[in-house]
Design an enzyme around this catalytic site. Sequence first.
Site, PDB file in Angstrom:
ATOM      1  CB  SER A  93      11.499 -11.239  20.710  1.00 17.18           C
ATOM      2  OG  SER A  93      12.567 -11.900  20.039  1.00 17.18           O
ATOM      3  CB  ILE A 130       7.267 -15.484  14.367  1.00 22.14           C
ATOM      4  CG1 ILE A 130       8.563 -16.297  14.250  1.00 22.14           C
ATOM      5  CG2 ILE A 130       7.207 -14.396  13.320  1.00 22.14           C
ATOM      6  CD1 ILE A 130       8.659 -17.064  12.937  1.00 22.14           C
ATOM      7  CB  SER A 142      14.992 -17.293   5.441  1.00 24.66           C
ATOM      8  OG  SER A 142      14.805 -16.119   4.656  1.00 24.66           O
ATOM      9  CE1 TYR A 199      18.877 -14.988   9.327  1.00 28.24           C
ATOM     10  CE2 TYR A 199      18.067 -14.353   7.156  1.00 28.24           C
ATOM     11  CZ  TYR A 199      17.836 -14.841   8.430  1.00 28.24           C
ATOM     12  OH  TYR A 199      16.558 -15.183   8.802  1.00 28.24           O
ATOM     13  CE  LYS A 225      17.484 -18.417   9.420  1.00 30.08           C
ATOM     14  NZ  LYS A 225      16.907 -19.213  10.524  1.00 30.08           N
ATOM     15  CB  SER A 258       7.663  -5.954  13.162  1.00 28.26           C
ATOM     16  OG  SER A 258       7.090  -7.246  13.053  1.00 28.26           O
TER      17      SER A 258
END
Length: 290
Positions: free
Chosen positions: A18, A20, A142, A167, A171, A202
Amino acid sequence: MTASEDTPRIVVLTGGTSGIGRIAASDLAAQGATVAVIGRDRTRGETLVADATALDGDIRFHQADLATQATVRSLGAELRDTYDRIDALVHNAGLSSRNRTETEDGLELTFAVNQLAPYLLTYELLDRLRISAPSRVVVTASDIHRRATLDFDDLQFTNDYDSLQAYARSKLATIAFTLELADRLDNTEITANCFHPGFVPSTNLFRDSPIWTRIMIRAAAIIPGIGTTPQEGARRLCKLVTAPEFGEQTGTYVTGNGPTSPSKAAADPENRERLWRTSADLVGIESDWP
């Protein structure tokens, strides 16, 4: 296409069913690579394989939930049995858990999937990367890591869990891991680089986040100029896998503007070394690798 050309012949890509990762898997296969896609959802994986029949390369699906160390080790054995070489290992799978959840190994879920799984899978597949050298390790990071710290006294948020902070810390850890890996692999013809894919509204990454986070992301998705398209995120991933310069550059953090300095916490040698040793302890291996 041979492994000596710009696109590696065999690419292992986690989180490839799913977002990228799915786009990148198809793009790499279109360039002639054999892409071993790792994902949890068998239906999505089989659909991706079926859709790839017209591409120049080949997409193969391997089902695995990277939350548990036994599964990561089993996956490593499966990939070693299936492929006699791996030209690029791409750690793209990631999640953000809404509530503090522990895996079967008793570890905080976000940290386990985003940091410990890449650490352990790299360990499991290092021999295949050595056989294929020059080869590459690519990690999806990220820029949210800049708001995080590595609190080694409570690395897994036993107290005051916050999904976005967990999160961000995971990262930060992935970048520190990548930079430390690059240093440890110096002079081996294996490069290790990481990248910021951009803010991709998205994505399903935050599907398990609190509702206020999901509302914020949905709002950002309709504001022009805020988000990055999945296609752009996939392009950045593919560049680190295929571009000749990243077969030579190592220990690099890349954003849309090119190589960029990560946060001081990510680059700090003491943080990197301590995280490496802590990760080794948490997955039950010796820390003196590679």
